[in-house]
Design a protein around this motif. Structure first.
Motif, PDB file in Angstrom:
ATOM      1  N   MET A 246       0.852  -1.194   0.000  1.00 11.40           N
ATOM      2  CA  MET A 246       0.000   0.000   0.000  1.00 11.40           C
ATOM      3  C   MET A 246       0.890   1.249   0.000  1.00 11.40           C
ATOM      4  O   MET A 246       1.784   1.380   0.820  1.00 11.40           O
ATOM      5  N   GLU A 247       0.622   2.125  -0.928  1.00  9.02           N
ATOM      6  CA  GLU A 247       1.377   3.369  -1.028  1.00  9.02           C
ATOM      7  C   GLU A 247       0.706   4.441  -0.179  1.00  9.02           C
ATOM      8  O   GLU A 247      -0.506   4.635  -0.240  1.00  9.02           O
ATOM      9  N   ILE A 248       1.507   5.131   0.616  1.00  5.25           N
ATOM     10  CA  ILE A 248       0.984   6.212   1.464  1.00  5.25           C
ATOM     11  C   ILE A 248       1.253   7.533   0.764  1.00  5.25           C
ATOM     12  O   ILE A 248       2.375   7.818   0.360  1.00  5.25           O
ATOM     13  N   LYS A 249       0.193   8.335   0.605  1.00  5.85           N
ATOM     14  CA  LYS A 249       0.343   9.643  -0.037  1.00  5.85           C
ATOM     15  C   LYS A 249       0.362  10.728   1.039  1.00  5.85           C
ATOM     16  O   LYS A 249      -0.188  10.556   2.125  1.00  5.85           O
ATOM     17  N   THR A 250       1.009  11.831   0.724  1.00  5.18           N
ATOM     18  CA  THR A 250       1.096  12.971   1.633  1.00  5.18           C
ATOM     19  C   THR A 250       0.416  14.158   0.977  1.00  5.18           C
ATOM     20  O   THR A 250       0.700  14.473  -0.182  1.00  5.18           O
ATOM     21  N   ILE A 251      -0.493  14.790   1.718  1.00  2.09           N
ATOM     22  CA  ILE A 251      -1.164  15.986   1.193  1.00  2.09           C
ATOM     23  C   ILE A 251      -1.179  17.070   2.267  1.00  2.09           C
ATOM     24  O   ILE A 251      -1.142  16.777   3.463  1.00  2.09           O
ATOM     25  N   TYR A 252      -1.200  18.313   1.835  1.00  2.00           N
ATOM     26  CA  TYR A 252      -1.363  19.446   2.743  1.00  2.00           C
ATOM     27  C   TYR A 252      -2.849  19.740   2.855  1.00  2.00           C
ATOM     28  O   TYR A 252      -3.517  19.948   1.847  1.00  2.00           O
ATOM     29  N   TRP A 253      -3.345  19.715   4.079  1.00  2.00           N
ATOM     30  CA  TRP A 253      -4.779  19.860   4.336  1.00  2.00           C
ATOM     31  C   TRP A 253      -5.177  21.320   4.223  1.00  2.00           C
ATOM     32  O   TRP A 253      -4.643  22.180   4.924  1.00  2.00           O
ATOM     33  N   ASN A 254      -6.109  21.612   3.340  1.00  2.00           N
ATOM     34  CA  ASN A 254      -6.652  22.953   3.164  1.00  2.00           C
ATOM     35  C   ASN A 254      -8.171  22.816   3.271  1.00  2.00           C
ATOM     36  O   ASN A 254      -8.868  22.752   2.257  1.00  2.00           O
ATOM     37  N   PRO A 255      -8.689  22.766   4.496  1.00  2.00           N
ATOM     38  CA  PRO A 255     -10.092  22.377   4.693  1.00  2.00           C
ATOM     39  C   PRO A 255     -11.095  23.467   4.376  1.00  2.00           C
ATOM     40  O   PRO A 255     -10.807  24.657   4.470  1.00  2.00           O
ATOM     41  N   ASP A 256     -12.278  23.015   4.003  1.00  2.00           N
ATOM     42  CA  ASP A 256     -13.460  23.860   3.960  1.00  2.00           C
ATOM     43  C   ASP A 256     -14.174  23.707   5.300  1.00  2.00           C
ATOM     44  O   ASP A 256     -13.890  22.763   6.056  1.00  2.00           O
ATOM     45  N   VAL A 257     -15.104  24.595   5.603  1.00  2.91           N
ATOM     46  CA  VAL A 257     -15.849  24.524   6.855  1.00  2.91           C
ATOM     47  C   VAL A 257     -16.498  23.148   6.993  1.00  2.91           C
ATOM     48  O   VAL A 257     -17.060  22.613   6.044  1.00  2.91           O
ATOM     49  N   ASP A 258     -16.362  22.573   8.174  1.00  2.34           N
ATOM     50  CA  ASP A 258     -16.896  21.267   8.562  1.00  2.34           C
ATOM     51  C   ASP A 258     -16.101  20.076   8.030  1.00  2.34           C
ATOM     52  O   ASP A 258     -16.484  18.931   8.264  1.00  2.34           O
ATOM     53  N   ASP A 259     -14.979  20.301   7.345  1.00  2.00           N
ATOM     54  CA  ASP A 259     -14.108  19.188   6.970  1.00  2.00           C
ATOM     55  C   ASP A 259     -13.407  18.673   8.222  1.00  2.00           C
ATOM     56  O   ASP A 259     -13.101  19.444   9.137  1.00  2.00           O
ATOM     57  N   SER A 260     -13.134  17.370   8.249  1.00  5.02           N
ATOM     58  CA  SER A 260     -12.473  16.796   9.422  1.00  5.02           C
ATOM     59  C   SER A 260     -11.486  15.714   9.003  1.00  5.02           C
ATOM     60  O   SER A 260     -11.546  15.182   7.892  1.00  5.02           O
ATOM     61  N   ILE A 261     -10.593  15.408   9.935  1.00  5.70           N
ATOM     62  CA  ILE A 261      -9.585  14.353   9.779  1.00  5.70           C
ATOM     63  C   ILE A 261      -9.617  13.528  11.056  1.00  5.70           C
ATOM     64  O   ILE A 261      -9.741  14.084  12.155  1.00  5.70           O
ATOM     65  N   GLU A 262      -9.454  12.216  10.910  1.00  8.57           N
ATOM     66  CA  GLU A 262      -9.290  11.358  12.065  1.00  8.57           C
ATOM     67  C   GLU A 262      -8.128  10.427  11.780  1.00  8.57           C
ATOM     68  O   GLU A 262      -8.061   9.813  10.710  1.00  8.57           O
ATOM     69  N   GLY A 263      -7.183  10.362  12.714  1.00  9.67           N
ATOM     70  CA  GLY A 263      -6.018   9.511  12.508  1.00  9.67           C
ATOM     71  C   GLY A 263      -5.055   9.613  13.664  1.00  9.67           C
ATOM     72  O   GLY A 263      -5.381  10.135  14.734  1.00  9.67           O
ATOM     73  N   ILE A 264      -3.850   9.130  13.435  1.00 12.48           N
ATOM     74  CA  ILE A 264      -2.800   9.107  14.452  1.00 12.48           C
ATOM     75  C   ILE A 264      -1.852  10.282  14.218  1.00 12.48           C
ATOM     76  O   ILE A 264      -1.377  10.490  13.096  1.00 12.48           O
ATOM     77  N   LEU A 265      -1.573  11.026  15.282  1.00  9.72           N
ATOM     78  CA  LEU A 265      -0.598  12.114  15.200  1.00  9.72           C
ATOM     79  C   LEU A 265       0.788  11.486  15.116  1.00  9.72           C
ATOM     80  O   LEU A 265       1.218  10.798  16.051  1.00  9.72           O
ATOM     81  N   ILE A 266       1.471  11.678  13.985  1.00  9.13           N
ATOM     82  CA  ILE A 266       2.777  11.036  13.798  1.00  9.13           C
ATOM     83  C   ILE A 266       3.949  12.003  13.910  1.00  9.13           C
ATOM     84  O   ILE A 266       5.090  11.562  14.043  1.00  9.13           O
ATOM     85  N   ASP A 267       3.680  13.318  13.871  1.00 11.22           N
ATOM     86  CA  ASP A 267       4.786  14.276  13.991  1.00 11.22           C
ATOM     87  C   ASP A 267       4.267  15.659  14.330  1.00 11.22           C
ATOM     88  O   ASP A 267       3.159  16.036  13.916  1.00 11.22           O
ATOM     89  N   LYS A 268       5.057  16.387  15.111  1.00 14.68           N
ATOM     90  CA  LYS A 268       4.808  17.791  15.442  1.00 14.68           C
ATOM     91  C   LYS A 268       6.126  18.523  15.226  1.00 14.68           C
ATOM     92  O   LYS A 268       7.089  18.287  15.942  1.00 14.68           O
ATOM     93  N   LEU A 269       6.162  19.385  14.228  1.00 13.22           N
ATOM     94  CA  LEU A 269       7.384  20.112  13.898  1.00 13.22           C
ATOM     95  C   LEU A 269       7.197  21.589  14.210  1.00 13.22           C
ATOM     96  O   LEU A 269       6.090  22.112  14.101  1.00 13.22           O
ATOM     97  N   SER A 270       8.283  22.257  14.564  1.00 14.58           N
ATOM     98  CA  SER A 270       8.194  23.689  14.822  1.00 14.58           C
ATOM     99  C   SER A 270       9.239  24.437  13.997  1.00 14.58           C
ATOM    100  O   SER A 270      10.215  23.851  13.527  1.00 14.58           O
ATOM    101  N   ASN A 271       9.002  25.733  13.813  1.00 15.40           N
ATOM    102  CA  ASN A 271       9.905  26.599  13.047  1.00 15.40           C
ATOM    103  C   ASN A 271      10.132  26.094  11.626  1.00 15.40           C
ATOM    104  O   ASN A 271      11.254  26.060  11.140  1.00 15.40           O
ATOM    105  N   VAL A 272       9.047  25.714  10.962  1.00 16.99           N
ATOM    106  CA  VAL A 272       9.133  25.158   9.605  1.00 16.99           C
ATOM    107  C   VAL A 272       8.779  26.231   8.581  1.00 16.99           C
ATOM    108  O   VAL A 272       7.836  26.992   8.758  1.00 16.99           O
ATOM    109  N   GLY A 273       9.537  26.253   7.519  1.00 12.40           N
ATOM    110  CA  GLY A 273       9.215  27.107   6.387  1.00 12.40           C
ATOM    111  C   GLY A 273       9.541  28.571   6.568  1.00 12.40           C
ATOM    112  O   GLY A 273      10.142  28.994   7.547  1.00 12.40           O
TER     113      GLY A 273
END
Length: 89
Positions: A1-28
């Motif tokens: 199974m291939e895992i894809k990576t996307i940047y979440w740009n939600p509309d109102v009422d969009d949601s995500i459920e999953g496991i928090l795998i990383d928290k990065l700071s001072n990015v970009g």
């Protein structure tokens, strides 16, 4: 199974459920926080915002989370993106 990576740009009422795998700071260019949440086959990258950063302070890598974008709230002369976060360890 291939895992894809996307940047979440939600509309109102969009949601995500999953496991928090990383928290990065001072990015970009703007030195922002970046959160990564994985469901079955997707890693969602979510740029930190003021309200989201406050909510995410209590989370730990490995937490199962539900994150919902609820829209923009006007506070004084500023607009703030609002979220709902539920954590199930």
């Amino acid at each position: 199974m291939e895992i894809k990576t996307i940047y979440w740009n939600p509309d109102v009422d969009d949601s995500i459920e999953g496991i928090l795998i990383d928290k990065l700071s001072n990015v970009g260019k703007y030195k922002s926080n970046l959160y990564k949440i994985q469901d079955d086959d997707t890693i969602y990258c979510i740029w930190g915002r003021f309200h989201l950063d406050i909510l995410m302070k209590t989370t730990l890598i490995g937490d199962k989370i539900f994150l919902k974008y609820v829209g923009v709230e006007e506070i004084n002369d500023h607009k703030m993106k609002r979220y709902i976060l539920k954590v199930n360890e």
